[in-house]
Write an enzyme that holds these catalytic residues in place. Structure first.
Site, PDB file in Angstrom:
ATOM      1  N   ASP A  42       0.748  -1.174  -0.106  1.00 54.63           N
ATOM      2  CA  ASP A  42       0.028   0.052   0.061  1.00 54.63           C
ATOM      3  C   ASP A  42       0.826   1.164   0.061  1.00 54.63           C
ATOM      4  O   ASP A  42       0.587   2.474  -0.074  1.00 54.63           O
ATOM      5  CB  ASP A  42      -1.001  -0.029   1.242  1.00 54.63           C
ATOM      6  CG  ASP A  42      -0.198  -0.015   2.475  1.00 54.63           C
ATOM      7  OD1 ASP A  42       0.860   0.054   2.625  1.00 54.63           O
ATOM      8  OD2 ASP A  42      -1.062   0.344   3.588  1.00 54.63           O
ATOM      9  N   SER A  43       2.095   1.122  -0.002  1.00 55.61           N
ATOM     10  CA  SER A  43       3.189   2.063  -0.239  1.00 55.61           C
ATOM     11  C   SER A  43       2.986   2.702  -1.791  1.00 55.61           C
ATOM     12  O   SER A  43       3.496   3.855  -1.940  1.00 55.61           O
ATOM     13  CB  SER A  43       4.568   1.580   0.004  1.00 55.61           C
ATOM     14  OG  SER A  43       4.910   0.499  -0.865  1.00 55.61           O
ATOM     15  N   ASP A  81      -1.129  -6.198  -0.404  1.00 52.59           N
ATOM     16  CA  ASP A  81      -1.221  -5.635   0.726  1.00 52.59           C
ATOM     17  C   ASP A  81      -2.623  -5.049   0.919  1.00 52.59           C
ATOM     18  O   ASP A  81      -2.973  -4.273   0.272  1.00 52.59           O
ATOM     19  CB  ASP A  81      -0.118  -4.493   0.680  1.00 52.59           C
ATOM     20  CG  ASP A  81       0.383  -4.107   2.102  1.00 52.59           C
ATOM     21  OD1 ASP A  81      -0.258  -4.561   3.077  1.00 52.59           O
ATOM     22  OD2 ASP A  81       1.111  -2.948   2.147  1.00 52.59           O
ATOM     23  N   LYS A 111      -1.113  -9.389   2.559  1.00 48.69           N
ATOM     24  CA  LYS A 111      -0.375  -8.986   3.937  1.00 48.69           C
ATOM     25  C   LYS A 111      -1.553  -8.113   4.679  1.00 48.69           C
ATOM     26  O   LYS A 111      -2.215  -7.204   4.189  1.00 48.69           O
ATOM     27  CB  LYS A 111       0.808  -8.187   3.587  1.00 48.69           C
ATOM     28  CG  LYS A 111       1.414  -7.811   4.843  1.00 48.69           C
ATOM     29  CD  LYS A 111       2.876  -7.070   4.400  1.00 48.69           C
ATOM     30  CE  LYS A 111       3.018  -5.572   3.872  1.00 48.69           C
ATOM     31  NZ  LYS A 111       2.245  -4.711   4.743  1.00 48.69           N
ATOM     32  N   GLU A 113      -1.317  -5.303   7.736  1.00 45.19           N
ATOM     33  CA  GLU A 113      -0.771  -4.729   9.038  1.00 45.19           C
ATOM     34  C   GLU A 113      -1.539  -5.065  10.328  1.00 45.19           C
ATOM     35  O   GLU A 113      -2.725  -5.067  10.288  1.00 45.19           O
ATOM     36  CB  GLU A 113      -0.843  -3.085   8.872  1.00 45.19           C
ATOM     37  CG  GLU A 113      -0.213  -2.836   7.640  1.00 45.19           C
ATOM     38  CD  GLU A 113       0.116  -1.223   7.640  1.00 45.19           C
ATOM     39  OE1 GLU A 113      -0.118  -0.753   8.444  1.00 45.19           O
ATOM     40  OE2 GLU A 113       0.761  -0.684   6.583  1.00 45.19           O
ATOM     41  N   GLU A 180       8.726  -4.250  10.648  1.00 46.14           N
ATOM     42  CA  GLU A 180       9.247  -2.758  10.153  1.00 46.14           C
ATOM     43  C   GLU A 180       9.710  -1.914  11.281  1.00 46.14           C
ATOM     44  O   GLU A 180       8.890  -1.758  12.403  1.00 46.14           O
ATOM     45  CB  GLU A 180       7.963  -2.211   9.385  1.00 46.14           C
ATOM     46  CG  GLU A 180       8.310  -0.704   8.682  1.00 46.14           C
ATOM     47  CD  GLU A 180       7.421  -0.384   7.826  1.00 46.14           C
ATOM     48  OE1 GLU A 180       6.522  -0.987   7.348  1.00 46.14           O
ATOM     49  OE2 GLU A 180       7.662   0.912   7.354  1.00 46.14           O
TER      50      GLU A 180
HETATM   51  O1  KIV Z   1       3.539  -1.122   1.854  1.00 44.74           O
HETATM   52  C1  KIV Z   1       4.619  -1.595   1.760  1.00 44.74           C
HETATM   53  O2  KIV Z   1       5.183  -1.355   0.754  1.00 44.74           O
HETATM   54  C2  KIV Z   1       5.042  -2.341   2.991  1.00 44.74           C
HETATM   55  C3  KIV Z   1       6.222  -2.618   3.158  1.00 44.74           C
HETATM   56  C4  KIV Z   1       7.322  -1.725   3.161  1.00 44.74           C
HETATM   57  C5  KIV Z   1       6.810  -3.778   4.118  1.00 44.74           C
HETATM   58  O3  KIV Z   1       4.272  -2.546   3.780  1.00 44.74           O
END
Ligand code: KIV
Length: 270
Positions: A42-43, A81, A111, A113, A180
């Site tokens: 989600d980055s 994510d 993934k 959080e 992280e």
């Molecule tokens: O969103 C993302 O890129 C992440 C990584 C930094 C682990 O969660």
């Protein structure tokens, strides 16, 4: 094709590599470099969508970018994510959103959080056949609650909570755990305690694997976190190529004869 079983089997045996990607060409480059896993993070909110946090990223955007990444990958495991509030509100909605990542976007895993609120959800998703990567330490979706992006697990109580939650997510069936921005000695301890692989970002050298953001690694970001390392200067190279293009069009040097086609048979018309 890399599977979650392959990733688990590498824990403590061989370093595991993961990078983010958000589109098919980026995913193809990352996959071609030989990573084990590609994370559609989600980055993307910051890296490609122009937001100043990950919070605005939607399920539809994640589906679209994950599908593009899945089309660009041949070997690596693709992890989608789950964006802010796409899970954790209602279980049925969380399951449906996670399921869409596999059914519609061809992710291999999701993934989350993680926190106390994701232990049961992790168990439910795994029961349903949706592999889960957990994520502890700095969880950027909680930026407003945390007051920023500072290192986590620096007090005894916080460190203990991370260790307890790591164990709880392993027991719930997570196949791996991202740690992280936590102290390296805490990450080393969690790695020792768990059978599933830990994947560190700003968590020192003793995790089973490492992950970084694509744009930080290739040198495309205008800001990089202190724990990331640029391995190239893609921004400078792209700026040079784009500047050369503008100059070539303005000067008439492009397109040249080699980039043009003349239809000889129709010469009489012109
Ligand atoms: O969103 C993302 O890129 C992440 C990584 C930094 C682990 O969660």
């Amino acid at each position: 094709m890399t599977t979650v079983t392959d990733v688990r089997a590498k824990a403590g045996v061989e370093p595991i590599t993961m990078l983010t990607a958000y589109d098919a060409p980026g995913a193809s480059l990352v996959d071609g470099a030989g990573v084990d896993m590609v994370l559609v993070g989600d980055s993307m909110g910051n890296a490609v969508l122009g937001h100043d946090s990950t919070l605005p990223v939607t399920v539809e955007e994640t589906l679209s970018h994950t599908a593009a990444v899945a089309r660009g990958v041949e070997d690596a495991l693709v992890v989608a994510d789950m964006p802010f509030l796409s899970f954790g509100v209602e279980e049925s909605e969380s399951v449906r959103n996670a399921g869409r990542m596999l059914k519609e976007a061809h992710a291999d895993a999701v993934k989350l959080e993680s926190g106390p609120h994701t232990v049961e959800l992790t168990e439910r998703l795994v029961q349903l056949g949706i592999p889960v990567m957990a994520h502890l330490g700095l969880t950027p979706q909680r930026v407003n609650e945390l007051g920023g992006y500072a290192r986590q697990g620096t007090s005894e109580a916080d460190a203990r909570e991370i260790v307890d939650l790591a164990r709880a997510h392993e027991e719930a069936g997570a196949f791996s755990l991202v740690l992280e921005h936590v102290p390296a000695n805490l990450a080393a301890h969690v790695t020792d305690e768990l059978d599933i692989p830990t994947i560190g970002i700003g968590a020192g050298p003793d995790c089973d694997g490492q992950v970084l953001v694509f744009h930080d690694v290739v040198g495309l970001s205008d800001w990089t976190p202190p724990f990331a390392k640029p391995f190239g200067d893609a921004r400078a190279e792209m700026a040079r190529a784009l500047g050369d293009y503008v100059e070539a069009v303005e000067s008439g040097a492009f397109p040249g004869d080699e980039h043009s086609h003349v239809e000889e048979d129709l010469e009489h018309l012109y």
